[in-house]
Design an enzyme around this catalytic site. Sequence first.
Site, PDB file in Angstrom:
ATOM      1  N   MET A   1       1.028  -1.259   0.119  1.00 59.03           N
ATOM      2  CA  MET A   1      -0.018   0.020   0.037  1.00 59.03           C
ATOM      3  C   MET A   1       1.033   1.220  -0.076  1.00 59.03           C
ATOM      4  O   MET A   1       1.131   1.928   1.070  1.00 59.03           O
ATOM      5  CB  MET A   1      -0.844   0.086   1.277  1.00 59.03           C
ATOM      6  CG  MET A   1      -2.111  -1.134   1.121  1.00 59.03           C
ATOM      7  SD  MET A   1      -3.306  -0.616  -0.185  1.00 59.03           S
ATOM      8  CE  MET A   1      -4.144   0.609   0.181  1.00 59.03           C
ATOM      9  N   HIS A   2       1.306   1.719  -1.284  1.00 53.34           N
ATOM     10  CA  HIS A   2       2.196   2.678  -1.208  1.00 53.34           C
ATOM     11  C   HIS A   2       1.293   4.181  -1.611  1.00 53.34           C
ATOM     12  O   HIS A   2       0.021   3.848  -1.475  1.00 53.34           O
ATOM     13  CB  HIS A   2       3.126   2.916  -2.578  1.00 53.34           C
ATOM     14  CG  HIS A   2       2.764   2.246  -3.629  1.00 53.34           C
ATOM     15  ND1 HIS A   2       2.243   3.213  -4.457  1.00 53.34           N
ATOM     16  CD2 HIS A   2       2.457   1.035  -4.407  1.00 53.34           C
ATOM     17  CE1 HIS A   2       1.776   2.575  -5.766  1.00 53.34           C
ATOM     18  NE2 HIS A   2       1.977   1.462  -5.511  1.00 53.34           N
ATOM     19  N   MET A   3       1.578   5.228  -1.548  1.00 56.74           N
ATOM     20  CA  MET A   3       0.815   6.231  -1.709  1.00 56.74           C
ATOM     21  C   MET A   3      -0.249   6.402  -2.747  1.00 56.74           C
ATOM     22  O   MET A   3      -1.369   6.620  -2.501  1.00 56.74           O
ATOM     23  CB  MET A   3       1.793   7.400  -2.286  1.00 56.74           C
ATOM     24  CG  MET A   3       1.028   8.944  -1.940  1.00 56.74           C
ATOM     25  SD  MET A   3       0.416   9.116  -0.523  1.00 56.74           S
ATOM     26  CE  MET A   3       1.629  10.153   0.361  1.00 56.74           C
TER      27      MET A   3
END
Length: 88
Positions: A14-16
């Site tokens: 769950m990156h940006m």
Amino acid sequence: MVAKTVNVINAQGMHMRPAGLLAKAAAAHKECNVTLKVNDKSVNAKAVMQIMSACIKCGSTVEIVCDGADEQAVLDEIAGMFESGFGE
């Protein structure tokens, strides 16, 4: 209150970008609280920085909890986002 457990399938977790998509989708449902439970943490899914602070990696198991108006529809939408890998 309804809940569902999903796995994170995004290679980079769950990156940006997916965190932003998730927070935007959850925030669109003002009458429903959406919480993510992962790694012994509970975070507000409407707050992108809380999602990022949970350090959700690929392969992590996340419990999505929805409570409020249209909770089942909101749960289905959010779970579908995880299951599709947020389009990645």
